[in-house]
Design a protein around this motif. Sequence first.
Motif, PDB file in Angstrom:
ATOM      1  N   GLY A 140     -10.786  -4.418 -27.514  1.00  0.00           N
ATOM      2  CA  GLY A 140     -10.923  -5.536 -28.426  1.00  0.00           C
ATOM      3  C   GLY A 140     -12.006  -6.514 -28.005  1.00  0.00           C
ATOM      4  N   ILE A 141     -13.132  -5.988 -27.473  1.00  0.00           N
ATOM      5  CA  ILE A 141     -14.236  -6.822 -26.999  1.00  0.00           C
ATOM      6  C   ILE A 141     -15.492  -6.453 -27.777  1.00  0.00           C
ATOM      7  CG2 ILE A 141     -15.657  -7.461 -25.021  1.00  0.00           C
ATOM      8  CD1 ILE A 141     -13.318  -6.761 -23.223  1.00  0.00           C
ATOM      9  N   ALA A 142     -16.202  -7.473 -28.262  1.00  0.00           N
ATOM     10  CA  ALA A 142     -17.485  -7.290 -28.946  1.00  0.00           C
ATOM     11  C   ALA A 142     -18.595  -7.792 -28.047  1.00  0.00           C
ATOM     12  CB  ALA A 142     -17.499  -8.037 -30.280  1.00  0.00           C
ATOM     13  N   HIS A 143     -19.724  -7.062 -28.056  1.00  0.00           N
ATOM     14  CA  HIS A 143     -20.831  -7.348 -27.143  1.00  0.00           C
ATOM     15  C   HIS A 143     -22.064  -7.720 -27.948  1.00  0.00           C
ATOM     16  CE1 HIS A 143     -24.327  -6.009 -24.609  1.00  0.00           C
ATOM     17  NE2 HIS A 143     -23.716  -6.856 -23.797  1.00  0.00           N
ATOM     18  N   GLY A 144     -22.876  -8.608 -27.368  1.00  0.00           N
ATOM     19  CA  GLY A 144     -24.141  -8.998 -27.977  1.00  0.00           C
ATOM     20  C   GLY A 144     -25.130  -9.419 -26.912  1.00  0.00           C
ATOM     21  N   VAL A 145     -26.418  -9.131 -27.164  1.00  0.00           N
ATOM     22  CA  VAL A 145     -27.493  -9.478 -26.237  1.00  0.00           C
ATOM     23  C   VAL A 145     -28.399 -10.488 -26.916  1.00  0.00           C
ATOM     24  CG1 VAL A 145     -29.421  -8.634 -24.855  1.00  0.00           C
ATOM     25  CG2 VAL A 145     -27.389  -7.218 -25.149  1.00  0.00           C
ATOM     26  N   GLY A 146     -28.651 -11.623 -26.223  1.00  0.00           N
ATOM     27  CA  GLY A 146     -29.517 -12.654 -26.760  1.00  0.00           C
ATOM     28  C   GLY A 146     -30.711 -12.916 -25.860  1.00  0.00           C
ATOM     29  N   ARG A 147     -31.826 -13.332 -26.461  1.00  0.00           N
ATOM     30  CA  ARG A 147     -33.050 -13.588 -25.693  1.00  0.00           C
ATOM     31  C   ARG A 147     -33.713 -14.859 -26.211  1.00  0.00           C
ATOM     32  NH1 ARG A 147     -32.766  -8.085 -26.529  1.00  0.00           N
ATOM     33  NH2 ARG A 147     -32.897  -6.798 -24.643  1.00  0.00           N
ATOM     34  N   ARG A 148     -34.324 -15.568 -25.275  1.00  0.00           N
ATOM     35  CA  ARG A 148     -35.102 -16.756 -25.607  1.00  0.00           C
ATOM     36  C   ARG A 148     -36.068 -17.016 -24.468  1.00  0.00           C
ATOM     37  NH1 ARG A 148     -38.266 -20.036 -27.151  1.00  0.00           N
ATOM     38  NH2 ARG A 148     -37.797 -22.126 -27.926  1.00  0.00           N
ATOM     39  N   LYS A 149     -37.365 -17.124 -24.799  1.00  0.00           N
ATOM     40  CA  LYS A 149     -38.419 -17.270 -23.795  1.00  0.00           C
ATOM     41  C   LYS A 149     -38.313 -16.115 -22.800  1.00  0.00           C
ATOM     42  CE  LYS A 149     -38.824 -22.294 -24.193  1.00  0.00           C
ATOM     43  NZ  LYS A 149     -38.821 -23.592 -23.498  1.00  0.00           N
ATOM     44  N   THR A 150     -38.078 -16.406 -21.520  1.00  0.00           N
ATOM     45  CA  THR A 150     -37.939 -15.334 -20.524  1.00  0.00           C
ATOM     46  C   THR A 150     -36.493 -15.142 -20.107  1.00  0.00           C
ATOM     47  OG1 THR A 150     -38.368 -16.919 -18.735  1.00  0.00           O
ATOM     48  CG2 THR A 150     -40.256 -15.722 -19.636  1.00  0.00           C
ATOM     49  N   SER A 151     -35.554 -15.733 -20.828  1.00  0.00           N
ATOM     50  CA  SER A 151     -34.137 -15.638 -20.471  1.00  0.00           C
ATOM     51  C   SER A 151     -33.468 -14.532 -21.282  1.00  0.00           C
ATOM     52  CB  SER A 151     -33.417 -16.958 -20.740  1.00  0.00           C
ATOM     53  OG  SER A 151     -34.030 -18.006 -20.014  1.00  0.00           O
ATOM     54  N   VAL A 152     -32.527 -13.878 -20.643  1.00  0.00           N
ATOM     55  CA  VAL A 152     -31.742 -12.810 -21.276  1.00  0.00           C
ATOM     56  C   VAL A 152     -30.270 -13.091 -20.998  1.00  0.00           C
ATOM     57  CG1 VAL A 152     -31.292 -10.343 -21.441  1.00  0.00           C
ATOM     58  CG2 VAL A 152     -33.607 -11.152 -20.969  1.00  0.00           C
ATOM     59  N   ALA A 153     -29.451 -13.024 -22.058  1.00  0.00           N
ATOM     60  CA  ALA A 153     -28.020 -13.297 -21.928  1.00  0.00           C
ATOM     61  C   ALA A 153     -27.233 -12.147 -22.519  1.00  0.00           C
ATOM     62  CB  ALA A 153     -27.660 -14.611 -22.617  1.00  0.00           C
ATOM     63  N   GLN A 154     -26.294 -11.622 -21.732  1.00  0.00           N
ATOM     64  CA  GLN A 154     -25.350 -10.623 -22.216  1.00  0.00           C
ATOM     65  C   GLN A 154     -24.011 -11.319 -22.428  1.00  0.00           C
ATOM     66  OE1 GLN A 154     -25.187  -6.831 -20.282  1.00  0.00           O
ATOM     67  NE2 GLN A 154     -27.230  -7.056 -19.384  1.00  0.00           N
ATOM     68  N   VAL A 155     -23.494 -11.220 -23.650  1.00  0.00           N
ATOM     69  CA  VAL A 155     -22.321 -11.992 -24.058  1.00  0.00           C
ATOM     70  C   VAL A 155     -21.232 -11.037 -24.518  1.00  0.00           C
ATOM     71  CG1 VAL A 155     -21.470 -13.804 -25.580  1.00  0.00           C
ATOM     72  CG2 VAL A 155     -23.827 -13.882 -24.761  1.00  0.00           C
ATOM     73  N   GLY A 206     -35.605 -17.740 -16.669  1.00  0.00           N
ATOM     74  CA  GLY A 206     -35.897 -18.946 -17.413  1.00  0.00           C
ATOM     75  C   GLY A 206     -35.156 -20.162 -16.889  1.00  0.00           C
ATOM     76  N   GLY A 207     -35.228 -21.225 -17.673  1.00  0.00           N
ATOM     77  CA  GLY A 207     -34.566 -22.467 -17.299  1.00  0.00           C
ATOM     78  C   GLY A 207     -33.273 -22.661 -18.075  1.00  0.00           C
ATOM     79  N   SER A 208     -32.745 -23.883 -17.977  1.00  0.00           N
ATOM     80  CA  SER A 208     -31.458 -24.162 -18.613  1.00  0.00           C
ATOM     81  C   SER A 208     -31.547 -24.085 -20.137  1.00  0.00           C
ATOM     82  CB  SER A 208     -30.977 -25.559 -18.188  1.00  0.00           C
ATOM     83  OG  SER A 208     -31.911 -26.547 -18.603  1.00  0.00           O
ATOM     84  N   MET A 209     -32.662 -24.576 -20.693  1.00  0.00           N
ATOM     85  CA  MET A 209     -32.811 -24.529 -22.152  1.00  0.00           C
ATOM     86  C   MET A 209     -32.944 -23.089 -22.632  1.00  0.00           C
ATOM     87  SD  MET A 209     -35.715 -26.381 -24.505  1.00  0.00           S
ATOM     88  CE  MET A 209     -35.754 -26.162 -26.267  1.00  0.00           C
ATOM     89  N   GLY A 210     -33.757 -22.290 -21.991  1.00  0.00           N
ATOM     90  CA  GLY A 210     -33.914 -20.893 -22.387  1.00  0.00           C
ATOM     91  C   GLY A 210     -32.617 -20.120 -22.234  1.00  0.00           C
ATOM     92  N   GLN A 211     -31.868 -20.360 -21.157  1.00  0.00           N
ATOM     93  CA  GLN A 211     -30.613 -19.646 -20.955  1.00  0.00           C
ATOM     94  C   GLN A 211     -29.566 -20.047 -22.002  1.00  0.00           C
ATOM     95  OE1 GLN A 211     -29.345 -20.227 -16.912  1.00  0.00           O
ATOM     96  NE2 GLN A 211     -30.926 -18.863 -16.066  1.00  0.00           N
ATOM     97  N   SER A 237     -28.291 -19.840 -41.152  1.00  0.00           N
ATOM     98  CA  SER A 237     -28.538 -20.874 -40.135  1.00  0.00           C
ATOM     99  C   SER A 237     -29.620 -20.468 -39.154  1.00  0.00           C
ATOM    100  CB  SER A 237     -27.237 -21.174 -39.382  1.00  0.00           C
ATOM    101  OG  SER A 237     -26.239 -21.609 -40.275  1.00  0.00           O
ATOM    102  N   GLY A 238     -30.162 -19.255 -39.267  1.00  0.00           N
ATOM    103  CA  GLY A 238     -31.226 -18.808 -38.370  1.00  0.00           C
ATOM    104  C   GLY A 238     -30.766 -18.457 -36.982  1.00  0.00           C
ATOM    105  N   LEU A 239     -29.473 -18.110 -36.829  1.00  0.00           N
ATOM    106  CA  LEU A 239     -28.947 -17.830 -35.491  1.00  0.00           C
ATOM    107  C   LEU A 239     -29.131 -16.375 -35.081  1.00  0.00           C
ATOM    108  CD1 LEU A 239     -25.634 -19.868 -35.765  1.00  0.00           C
ATOM    109  CD2 LEU A 239     -27.757 -20.547 -34.628  1.00  0.00           C
ATOM    110  N   LEU A 240     -29.430 -15.505 -36.015  1.00  0.00           N
ATOM    111  CA  LEU A 240     -29.621 -14.088 -35.683  1.00  0.00           C
ATOM    112  C   LEU A 240     -31.078 -13.735 -35.437  1.00  0.00           C
ATOM    113  CD1 LEU A 240     -27.177 -12.437 -38.240  1.00  0.00           C
ATOM    114  CD2 LEU A 240     -26.811 -12.795 -35.798  1.00  0.00           C
ATOM    115  N   SER A 241     -31.988 -14.648 -35.634  1.00  0.00           N
ATOM    116  CA  SER A 241     -33.416 -14.372 -35.459  1.00  0.00           C
ATOM    117  C   SER A 241     -33.831 -14.660 -34.025  1.00  0.00           C
ATOM    118  CB  SER A 241     -34.251 -15.231 -36.421  1.00  0.00           C
ATOM    119  OG  SER A 241     -33.901 -14.957 -37.758  1.00  0.00           O
ATOM    120  N   ARG A 242     -34.625 -13.771 -33.501  1.00  0.00           N
ATOM    121  CA  ARG A 242     -35.147 -13.936 -32.150  1.00  0.00           C
ATOM    122  C   ARG A 242     -36.309 -14.914 -32.189  1.00  0.00           C
ATOM    123  NH1 ARG A 242     -37.672 -14.626 -27.493  1.00  0.00           N
ATOM    124  NH2 ARG A 242     -37.843 -12.855 -26.069  1.00  0.00           N
ATOM    125  N   ASP A 243     -36.192 -16.020 -31.467  1.00  0.00           N
ATOM    126  CA  ASP A 243     -37.258 -17.018 -31.392  1.00  0.00           C
ATOM    127  C   ASP A 243     -38.303 -16.526 -30.393  1.00  0.00           C
ATOM    128  OD1 ASP A 243     -38.852 -19.197 -31.437  1.00  0.00           O
ATOM    129  OD2 ASP A 243     -37.268 -20.670 -31.079  1.00  0.00           O
TER     130      ASP A 243
END
Length: 266
Positions: A140-155, A206-211, A237-243
């Motif tokens: 019952g776990i859903a996974h997603g990968v997010g990126r911003r600048k040089t930061s990568v987050a696995q959620v 990256g930094g705190s903002m990118g993370q 809301s533009g939350l699925l687009s990679r900045d």
Amino acid sequence: MILRRIGKIAESLSGNLSKFAEATPTVLRCSIFEGSNEHLQQPKIFYSDSRGEEDAKAPQPDASTGSSSDWTAAMDSGNWDQAWEMFSSQLHKDDRSFPKFEELLAWDPDDEEKEVRRQKELDFQESVARSRVRKVSEQGIAHGVGRRKTSVAQVWIREGIGHCMVNRKPFDMYFADLMRRNDIITPLVVANSLGKFDVMALVQGGGSMGQAQAMRHGIARALQNWNPDLRGVLKESGLLSRDARIVERKKPGKKKARKSFQWVKR
């Protein structure tokens, strides 16, 4: 000599007239007008034999039928009013009224085309949303990968009471800035799921903002995998687009990416 030529011409004319009489039909039509009201009189018809008289005594065609043969018969019999009624009954009547002047001013010729394109886009989005399937593990776990600048987050998200952990720390301890905390919870607020999921994330680079913004991107994708119906709300809301905005690299001969050194005269 002259009399002989005149006789030959008369013989040839009489021969042609006899041939013409044999070739003509039984009904000979000629318009004879009598009286002073010549423009109101209908043409009289003379018949060469008894068959024509029988045709004249036949009943006139009905205007309600409107067939081509009846129309022709009415014309042949000289009944112009009846023929005109038959002809007018077969005409196409256009009952459309002319639009108002205000409607003409407000009319945009591209409105119909725009509406068609808009409807096609909505149908395409609905078909894509239906084609997307729910991606949830057996636990019952859903996974997603997010990126911003040089930061990568696995959620990873799962049903819970609203706990959020980042790199083995509570998110309020990991991100001291309130703006970064707001970035993280934005997808949950938009999807009306705040307090319904537990969130765990691993971020690097990256930094705190990118993370924080990479984690926001990952949470939005994880919510879409949990429930594909949330894609429309998250996408608006533009939350699925990679900045893709990143810092431009420094160039040789420049102080920064585009800034030049101070100019010195000597």
